[in-house]
Design a protein around this motif. Structure first.
Motif, PDB file in Angstrom:
ATOM      1  N   ILE A  74       0.904  -1.048  -0.046  1.00  0.00           N
ATOM      2  CA  ILE A  74       0.005  -0.064   0.000  1.00  0.00           C
ATOM      3  C   ILE A  74       0.833   1.101  -0.056  1.00  0.00           C
ATOM      4  N   ARG A  75       1.947   1.095   0.703  1.00  0.00           N
ATOM      5  CA  ARG A  75       3.016   2.358   0.828  1.00  0.00           C
ATOM      6  C   ARG A  75       3.441   2.740  -0.567  1.00  0.00           C
ATOM      7  N   SER A  76       3.987   1.778  -1.348  1.00  0.00           N
ATOM      8  CA  SER A  76       4.392   1.750  -2.639  1.00  0.00           C
ATOM      9  C   SER A  76       3.558   2.421  -3.498  1.00  0.00           C
ATOM     10  N   PHE A  77       1.933   1.847  -3.242  1.00  0.00           N
ATOM     11  CA  PHE A  77       1.103   2.408  -4.129  1.00  0.00           C
ATOM     12  C   PHE A  77       0.920   4.025  -4.034  1.00  0.00           C
ATOM     13  N   ALA A  78       0.674   4.269  -2.577  1.00  0.00           N
ATOM     14  CA  ALA A  78       0.779   5.837  -2.406  1.00  0.00           C
ATOM     15  C   ALA A  78       1.862   6.646  -2.937  1.00  0.00           C
ATOM     16  N   LEU A  79       3.218   6.291  -2.777  1.00  0.00           N
ATOM     17  CA  LEU A  79       4.294   6.758  -3.229  1.00  0.00           C
ATOM     18  C   LEU A  79       4.056   6.825  -4.991  1.00  0.00           C
ATOM     19  N   ALA A  80       3.614   5.981  -5.643  1.00  0.00           N
ATOM     20  CA  ALA A  80       3.174   5.931  -7.028  1.00  0.00           C
ATOM     21  C   ALA A  80       2.436   6.972  -7.332  1.00  0.00           C
ATOM     22  N   LEU A  81       1.361   7.086  -6.589  1.00  0.00           N
ATOM     23  CA  LEU A  81       0.349   8.283  -6.705  1.00  0.00           C
ATOM     24  C   LEU A  81       0.966   9.419  -6.620  1.00  0.00           C
ATOM     25  N   ILE A  82       1.672   9.659  -5.836  1.00  0.00           N
ATOM     26  CA  ILE A  82       2.423  11.019  -5.776  1.00  0.00           C
ATOM     27  C   ILE A  82       3.296  11.337  -6.932  1.00  0.00           C
ATOM     28  N   PHE A  83       3.737  10.352  -7.196  1.00  0.00           N
ATOM     29  CA  PHE A  83       4.889  10.630  -8.600  1.00  0.00           C
ATOM     30  C   PHE A  83       3.728  10.834  -9.890  1.00  0.00           C
ATOM     31  N   LEU A  84       2.696   9.995  -9.953  1.00  0.00           N
ATOM     32  CA  LEU A  84       1.788  10.268 -11.069  1.00  0.00           C
ATOM     33  C   LEU A  84       1.303  11.718 -10.899  1.00  0.00           C
ATOM     34  N   GLY A  85       0.950  12.170  -9.775  1.00  0.00           N
ATOM     35  CA  GLY A  85       0.490  13.480  -9.933  1.00  0.00           C
ATOM     36  C   GLY A  85       1.258  14.525 -10.063  1.00  0.00           C
ATOM     37  N   VAL A  86       2.336  14.367  -9.780  1.00  0.00           N
ATOM     38  CA  VAL A  86       3.881  15.311 -10.262  1.00  0.00           C
ATOM     39  C   VAL A  86       3.828  15.289 -11.671  1.00  0.00           C
ATOM     40  N   VAL A  87       3.564  14.340 -12.475  1.00  0.00           N
ATOM     41  CA  VAL A  87       3.875  13.919 -13.866  1.00  0.00           C
ATOM     42  C   VAL A  87       2.624  14.535 -14.414  1.00  0.00           C
ATOM     43  N   ILE A  88       1.596  14.290 -13.955  1.00  0.00           N
ATOM     44  CA  ILE A  88       0.467  14.918 -14.537  1.00  0.00           C
ATOM     45  C   ILE A  88       0.687  16.389 -14.572  1.00  0.00           C
ATOM     46  N   MET A  89       0.838  16.984 -13.628  1.00  0.00           N
ATOM     47  CA  MET A  89       0.933  18.449 -13.328  1.00  0.00           C
ATOM     48  C   MET A  89       2.035  19.072 -14.345  1.00  0.00           C
ATOM     49  N   TYR A  90       3.194  18.191 -14.364  1.00  0.00           N
ATOM     50  CA  TYR A  90       4.342  18.779 -15.127  1.00  0.00           C
ATOM     51  C   TYR A  90       3.551  18.585 -16.846  1.00  0.00           C
ATOM     52  N   ILE A  91       3.105  17.585 -17.118  1.00  0.00           N
ATOM     53  CA  ILE A  91       2.393  17.452 -18.489  1.00  0.00           C
ATOM     54  C   ILE A  91       1.554  18.620 -18.557  1.00  0.00           C
ATOM     55  N   GLY A  92       0.597  19.182 -17.372  1.00  0.00           N
ATOM     56  CA  GLY A  92      -0.164  20.525 -17.773  1.00  0.00           C
ATOM     57  C   GLY A  92       0.657  21.400 -18.152  1.00  0.00           C
ATOM     58  N   ILE A  93       2.161  21.862 -17.818  1.00  0.00           N
ATOM     59  CA  ILE A  93       2.887  23.030 -18.001  1.00  0.00           C
ATOM     60  C   ILE A  93       3.218  23.014 -19.404  1.00  0.00           C
ATOM     61  N   PHE A  94       3.066  21.870 -20.002  1.00  0.00           N
ATOM     62  CA  PHE A  94       3.270  21.942 -21.896  1.00  0.00           C
ATOM     63  C   PHE A  94       2.090  22.317 -22.371  1.00  0.00           C
ATOM     64  N   PHE A  95       0.935  22.467 -21.751  1.00  0.00           N
ATOM     65  CA  PHE A  95      -0.469  23.062 -22.338  1.00  0.00           C
ATOM     66  C   PHE A  95      -0.801  24.323 -21.813  1.00  0.00           C
TER      67      PHE A  95
END
Ligand SMILES: [Zn+2]
Length: 125
Positions: free
Chosen positions: A11-32
């Motif tokens: 569960i802990r690695s799942f939560a960590l993956a979610l944080i990374f996913l959130g950062v990546v998604i927000m980073y992609i948003g900057i390109f738009f």
């Protein structure tokens, strides 16, 4: 090769993956940047993902207080286990709280019947 991992670690690695996913998604948003609505959607999705991981982390905290801390018979280190069967967080040794399952091959399905019996005893109350 043992396919299962300690539940709390999983569960802990799942939560960590979610944080990374959130950062990546927000980073992609900057390109738009040119398209405000698309950027806003990406930012919101990224933000929600980070919020979700915070919720998962809070959930781990609650689970950890209910988890049983035991000493692993294989590596000697202390690990927390959830349910009837779980894995050692350090060496992935299968662990069980039920003496009748001792020595049997590890199977996650052992957790399911226990949940049902808990439910049925609740119903008789
Ligand atoms: Zn161990």
């Amino acid at each position: 090769m043992k396919p299962y991992k300690n539940k709390i670690n999983r569960i802990r690695s799942f939560a960590l993956a979610l944080i990374f996913l959130g950062v990546v998604i927000m980073y992609i948003g900057i390109f738009f940047r040119s398209n405000e609505i698309v950027m806003l959607i990406f930012m919101t999705l990224g933000f929600l993902s980070i919020i979700a991981s915070t919720v998962v982390y809070a959930w781990i905290g609650t689970l950890s207080t209910r988890a049983v801390q035991i000493q692993c018979p294989s590596c000697g280190r202390h690990t927390k286990m959830l349910g009837r069967v779980d894995m050692c967080g350090h060496c992935r040794e299968p662990l069980t709280l039920d003496p009748s399952l001792e020595g049997k091959e590890f199977d996650v399905s052992y957790n399911r019947p226990q949940k049902q019996t808990v439910k049925s005893t609740d119903d008789t109350k």
